[in-house]
Enzyme design. Structure first.
Site, mmCIF file in Angstrom:
data_model
loop_
_atom_site.group_PDB
_atom_site.id
_atom_site.type_symbol
_atom_site.label_atom_id
_atom_site.label_comp_id
_atom_site.label_asym_id
_atom_site.label_seq_id
_atom_site.Cartn_x
_atom_site.Cartn_y
_atom_site.Cartn_z
ATOM 1 N N ARG A 221 52.859 38.843 35.399
ATOM 2 C CA ARG A 221 53.001 40.247 35.803
ATOM 3 C C ARG A 221 54.421 40.746 35.571
ATOM 4 O O ARG A 221 54.623 41.917 35.218
ATOM 5 C CB ARG A 221 52.649 40.403 37.275
ATOM 6 C CG ARG A 221 51.159 40.434 37.495
ATOM 7 C CD ARG A 221 50.847 40.643 38.943
ATOM 8 N NE ARG A 221 49.470 41.094 39.078
ATOM 9 C CZ ARG A 221 48.827 41.182 40.237
ATOM 10 N NH1 ARG A 221 49.458 40.855 41.357
ATOM 11 N NH2 ARG A 221 47.594 41.600 40.275
ATOM 12 N N LYS B 97 31.095 36.796 45.728
ATOM 13 C CA LYS B 97 30.146 37.676 46.422
ATOM 14 C C LYS B 97 29.534 38.744 45.537
ATOM 15 O O LYS B 97 30.235 39.391 44.758
ATOM 16 C CB LYS B 97 30.881 38.401 47.553
ATOM 17 C CG LYS B 97 31.399 37.516 48.647
ATOM 18 C CD LYS B 97 32.052 38.412 49.663
ATOM 19 C CE LYS B 97 32.781 37.631 50.735
ATOM 20 N NZ LYS B 97 33.678 38.544 51.457
ATOM 21 N N GLY C 228 42.502 38.907 38.869
ATOM 22 C CA GLY C 228 41.997 38.042 39.926
ATOM 23 C C GLY C 228 41.847 36.607 39.474
ATOM 24 O O GLY C 228 42.605 36.119 38.634
ATOM 25 N N GLY D 270 41.531 44.057 41.751
ATOM 26 C CA GLY D 270 40.823 45.145 42.426
ATOM 27 C C GLY D 270 40.876 46.440 41.635
ATOM 28 O O GLY D 270 39.873 47.151 41.523
HETATM 29 P P1 ADP Z 1 37.699 37.173 41.061
HETATM 30 O O1 ADP Z 1 38.999 37.077 41.830
HETATM 31 O O2 ADP Z 1 37.860 36.748 39.624
HETATM 32 O O3 ADP Z 1 37.065 38.514 41.197
HETATM 33 P P2 ADP Z 1 36.238 36.008 43.250
HETATM 34 O O4 ADP Z 1 37.430 36.115 44.144
HETATM 35 O O5 ADP Z 1 35.074 36.901 43.514
HETATM 36 O O6 ADP Z 1 36.677 36.112 41.712
HETATM 37 O O7 ADP Z 1 35.659 34.517 43.359
HETATM 38 C C1 ADP Z 1 36.460 33.402 43.135
HETATM 39 C C2 ADP Z 1 36.079 32.302 44.086
HETATM 40 O O8 ADP Z 1 34.688 32.022 44.012
HETATM 41 C C3 ADP Z 1 36.791 31.014 43.727
HETATM 42 O O9 ADP Z 1 37.623 30.655 44.805
HETATM 43 C C4 ADP Z 1 35.666 30.003 43.558
HETATM 44 O O10 ADP Z 1 35.927 28.769 44.162
HETATM 45 C C5 ADP Z 1 34.507 30.652 44.250
HETATM 46 N N1 ADP Z 1 33.233 30.187 43.708
HETATM 47 C C6 ADP Z 1 32.729 30.396 42.495
HETATM 48 N N2 ADP Z 1 31.544 29.779 42.348
HETATM 49 C C7 ADP Z 1 31.288 29.157 43.512
HETATM 50 C C8 ADP Z 1 30.207 28.374 43.995
HETATM 51 N N3 ADP Z 1 29.155 28.109 43.232
HETATM 52 N N4 ADP Z 1 30.281 27.914 45.271
HETATM 53 C C9 ADP Z 1 31.342 28.186 46.045
HETATM 54 N N5 ADP Z 1 32.396 28.925 45.637
HETATM 55 C C10 ADP Z 1 32.373 29.403 44.393
HETATM 56 MG MG MG Z 2 39.498 36.625 43.865
#
Ligand code: ADP
Ligand code: MG
Length: 408
Positions: A51, A212, A365, A388
Site C-alpha cells: 500500500r 461469509k 483483503g 471493503g
Molecule cells: P476476503 O478478505 O478476501 O474478502 P474473507 O475475509 O471473507 O475474505 O475470508 C477469509 C477467511 O475465510 C480466511 O481467514 C479463511 O481462513 C476463511 N475460510 C475460507 N474457507 C474456509 C473454510 N472452508 N472453513 C473455514 N474458514 C475458511
Molecule cells: Mg477478510
C-alpha cells in the site's frame, strides 16, 4: 473503453491530480498507508509495503510539479494515542521509496504541525501522524476537518482503501478546502473496478470465496447481471450446500447465509450467469494445521469432519475457467489458506490468475494477501489495495470519499 493494458475502464467523472496546477501550493494528500506491521528486534517495522508503494506515484507527481506535499493516513484502530500505531515505521519506508528524508509531524493538526507546514519549500514532503489519534476522525467531526483544511490549499484523495468511509481525512476535509481531486491510485482503482462491472470483455469469470455469504451477497447480485460464471469456494459454499440439502458436518456454516444462498441460486436460474459450486472438498477434523486430513469426492461432509478447502477436481475446473476468460475477477480465498494443508485450492486459483492471458483483477483483503504470499502479486493486471471499498464499488454503492471530489 479499455486502457493501454487492455483493462476495461469506466469514467471517473471527477477531477484528478493531473488536471490542476499545484506549483507552489500546499497539497494535502490522503494516502492509504495502513500497512501491516510486525516487531523485529524490539522495533516495529512494516511487514508488507504494497500500500505504501502504491501511494508513491501521486506523491512523486506532486513533488515534480513543485507542490508542498503534506501526506496523511490512518494506521490500524488505535485506542487513544497508542505509540505502537505511530506512523514512524511507515515514514521510514515511504521516505526510502521516495528517496528523501521524510519528517513525521507529531499530530494531524495543531500549532506544531502548522509550523512544520510553514517550513516546507516547493517539492518537500511531510507526513502527519496517525489520523485516528484524533477521536474526531472517524466521527467526521467538522471542527477537526476545518482545522485540518487550514494546512492546505488543495486536497488530493488517493486512499482507495478508505474511501468507502466518510471520515475527516476522506470526506469532511473536502468541505473546507477549495479544490478536491482524485490521486492516481484512487483513479485507477475506481475506473478499473467499475469497468469490470460496466463494460467487461466476455467471458467474464468471477471467483468468490471467503468466510461469509452475507459479506458477498451484494457482489453476487451485481455479477449475476453481468458475468458469464460465478465460481464459489471458501466457507461460504457451505451455506449454499445447506440450502441444497447436503450434509455439512462440522463445517463453518453461516446461518444467516443459508436464505441468501437459496435466493442467489434462484436468481441465478433466471439470469444468464452460471453459479458454480465445488464438486469435491478437502476435509479436516478441526481448524488446525496438524489436524487429520481427508479428501472427499463429493460434497456431503460426514459427521466429525469439516470442509476446509475445495478439492482437486474443483480447483482444476475453476483454474481452467479463469484461463479461458477474457476478464477474470477474484475475491476471497478458496479455503483456510493460512493452514498449510488447506492452502492448495487458493494457491492453484492464484496461479491461474497469474498465468491467465486475459485481464485479471483481484479484490483486496485476504485474497490480495494470498496472491502476494504466493508471489504472484506482479502477475495480475490489477491487484486492488482496497478490500471493503472494492466490494462496495462492485455492489454499485457510492463511495463518500469519491463523491466528495470536484466534478470534471
Ligand atoms: P476476503 O478478505 O478476501 O474478502 P474473507 O475475509 O471473507 O475474505 O475470508 C477469509 C477467511 O475465510 C480466511 O481467514 C479463511 O481462513 C476463511 N475460510 C475460507 N474457507 C474456509 C473454510 N472452508 N472453513 C473455514 N474458514 C475458511
Ligand atoms: Mg477478510
Amino acid at each position: 473503453m479499455t486502457d493501454a493494458t487492455g483493462v476495461p475502464v469506466a469514467a471517473l467523472g471527477k477531477k484528478t491530480v493531473r488536471d490542476i496546477d499545484v506549483s507552489g501550493k500546499r497539497v494535502l494528500v490522503r494516502a492509504d498507508l495502513n500497512a501491516p506491521l510486525r516487531e523485529a528486534d524490539g522495533r516495529v517495522v512494516v511487514s508488507d509495503d504494497a500500500r505504501i508503494a502504491a501511494s508513491v506515484p501521486t506523491i512523486e507527481l506532486l513533488r515534480e510539479r513543485g507542490a508542498k506535499v503534506i501526506v496523511c493516513s490512518h494506521l490500524g484502530r488505535p485506542k487513544d494515542r497508542d505509540p505502537k500505531l505511530s506512523l514512524a515505521p511507515v515514514a521510514e519506508r515511504l521516505g526510502e521509496l521516495l528517496g528523501t528524508d521524510l519528517p513525521l509531524a507529531p499530530g494531524l493538526i495543531g500549532p506544531e504541525v502548522e509550523a512544520m507546514v510553514a517550513q516546507l519549500t516547493d517539492g518537500d514532503v511531510l507526513l502527519l501522524e496517525n489520523s485516528r489519534y484524533e477521536a474526531g476522525e472517524t466521527k467526521n467531526d467538522p471542527a477537526l476537518a476545518e482545522q485540518l483544511a487550514k494546512l492546505a490549499d488543495i486536497y488530493v484523495d488517493d486512499a482507495f482503501g478508505a474511501c468507502h468511509r466518510a471520515h475527516v481525512t476522506t470526506e469532511g476535509v473536502t468541505h473546507f478546502v477549495g479544490t478536491s481531486v482524485a490521486g492516481l491510485l484512487l483513479e485507477r482503482e475506481v475506473t478499473t473496478l467499475r469497468g469490470i462491472v460496466e463494460s467487461p470483455e466476455h467471458p467474464l469469470v468471477v471467483v468468490l470465496g471467503g468466510a461469509k455469504v452475507s459479506d458477498k451477497v451484494a457482489v453476487i447480485d451485481s455479477f449475476l447481471k453481468v458475468a458469464d460464471a460465478i465460481l464459489i469456494g471458501g466457507a461460504m459454499c457451505f451455506s449454499f450446500f445447506t440450502a441444497q440439502g447436503h450434509a455439512t458436518g462440522n463445517s463453518l456454516v453461516e446461518q444467516e447465509g443459508i436464505e441468501l444462498a437459496r435466493k442467489a441460486l434462484a436468481d441465478a436460474e433466471q439470469s444468464g450467469c452460471r453459479l458454480v459450486l465445488p464438486i469435491d472438498l478437502k476435509l479436516g477434523r478441526e481448524f488446525s494445521a496438524d489436524t487429520e486430513v481427508q479428501e472427499l469426492d463429493g460434497v456431503d461432509v460426514p459427521d466429525g469432519w469439516m470442509g476446509l478447502d475445495v478439492g482437486r477436481k474443483t480447483y482444476e475446473a475453476y483454474a481452467a475457467e479463469v484461463k479461458a476468460a477474457r476478464t477474470a475477477f477474484w475475491n476471497g480465498p478458496m479455503g483456510a489458506f493460512e493452514l498449510a494443508p488447506f492452502a492448495e485450492g487458493t494457491r492453484y486459483v492464484a496461479q491461474a490468475f497469474a498465468e491467465a492471458p486475459g485481464v485479471t483483477v483481484v479484490g483486496g483483503g485476504d485474497s490480495a494477501a494470498a496472491i502476494a504470499e504466493f508471489g504472484y502479486a506482479d502477475d495480475v493486471t490489477h491487484l486492488s489495495t482496497g478490500g471493503g471499498a472494492a466490494l462496495e464499488l462492485i455492489e454499485g454503492k457510492l463511495l463518500p470519499g469519491v463523491e466528495a471530489l470536484n466534478d470534471v
